[in-house]
Design a protein around this motif. Structure first.
Motif, PDB file in Angstrom:
ATOM      1  N   ALA A 102     -12.558  11.931 -11.918  1.00 55.82           N
ATOM      2  CA  ALA A 102     -13.476  10.915 -11.404  1.00 55.82           C
ATOM      3  C   ALA A 102     -13.745  11.266  -9.948  1.00 55.82           C
ATOM      4  O   ALA A 102     -12.917  11.047  -9.079  1.00 55.82           O
ATOM      5  CB  ALA A 102     -12.869   9.526 -11.518  1.00 55.82           C
ATOM      6  N   GLY A 103     -14.894  11.851  -9.698  1.00 57.02           N
ATOM      7  CA  GLY A 103     -15.231  12.300  -8.354  1.00 57.02           C
ATOM      8  C   GLY A 103     -16.587  11.809  -7.920  1.00 57.02           C
ATOM      9  O   GLY A 103     -17.377  11.304  -8.720  1.00 57.02           O
ATOM     10  N   CYS A 104     -16.872  11.983  -6.659  1.00 53.22           N
ATOM     11  CA  CYS A 104     -18.155  11.523  -6.121  1.00 53.22           C
ATOM     12  C   CYS A 104     -19.282  12.488  -6.512  1.00 53.22           C
ATOM     13  O   CYS A 104     -19.036  13.599  -6.983  1.00 53.22           O
ATOM     14  CB  CYS A 104     -18.061  11.402  -4.600  1.00 53.22           C
ATOM     15  N   ARG A 105     -20.505  12.035  -6.298  1.00 55.05           N
ATOM     16  CA  ARG A 105     -21.677  12.834  -6.635  1.00 55.05           C
ATOM     17  C   ARG A 105     -21.693  14.136  -5.837  1.00 55.05           C
ATOM     18  O   ARG A 105     -22.049  15.193  -6.363  1.00 55.05           O
ATOM     19  CB  ARG A 105     -22.940  12.035  -6.348  1.00 55.05           C
ATOM     20  N   ASP A 106     -21.302  14.069  -4.563  1.00 57.02           N
ATOM     21  CA  ASP A 106     -21.329  15.268  -3.728  1.00 57.02           C
ATOM     22  C   ASP A 106     -20.358  16.335  -4.234  1.00 57.02           C
ATOM     23  O   ASP A 106     -20.647  17.529  -4.150  1.00 57.02           O
ATOM     24  CB  ASP A 106     -21.007  14.913  -2.276  1.00 57.02           C
TER      25      ASP A 106
END
Length: 159
Positions: A102-106
């Motif tokens: 689960a990571g950010c868009r960047d």
């Protein structure tokens, strides 16, 4: 009367009439008329369905799980997304919970454009054994089992 004239005069059937005439099972999507192949859906809609299940399993908070990991390179940015360690084009590992972060868009965008660095970061984070096992599984000739992927994801959601 020629065949072309008869076809022009023939009444066009609605999708539900076409589905009723054919004995095979169709996709659960009401607008789809492709025969069902996996988990009562066509291949396209089965992938979309399993991707949505994976998203509900992985994205449970608004916190990037890899923020400490990538903070040296760039700050977190954008909504939380499902980041695949091994590329999602390999269907056999696409819906494995151990292959996603689960990571950010960047982070997702960076991983897409920096393949070699992403691979090295995964080896550091997961360890070379896990990375190599998933990589070997992804390039194997194994066929994905949609039914077992759905069952595994649903049990993780209910847990």
């Amino acid at each position: 009367m020629t065949l072309i004239r008869r076809l022009r005069k023939a009444k066009r059937l609605t999708m539900s009439q076409k589905k009723a005439l054919r004995p095979e099972r169709y996709c659960l999507n009401p607008r789809c008329y492709i025969p069902a192949k996996h988990i009562e859906r066509c291949t396209r809609h089965a992938k979309i369905f399993l991707d949505a299940l994976m998203r509900s399993v992985v994205v449970t908070s608004d916190v990037c799980d890899a923020s400490e990991w990538h903070s040296e390179l760039f700050p977190c940015g954008g909504p939380i997304q499902v980041n695949h360690g091994i590329k999602r084009e390999y269907l056999i590992t696409r819906w494995l919970p151990e292959n996603v972060i689960a990571g950010c868009r960047d982070l997702n965008l960076w991983a897409k454009h920096h393949d070699e660095e992403w691979r090295q970061m995964l080896m550091d984070w997961w360890g070379p054994e896990k990375f190599e096992r998933l990589r070997r599984l992804s390039i194997s000739k194994a066929v994905p089992d949609y039914e077992s992927a759905r069952a595994a994801l649903i049990t993780r959601i209910r847990a």
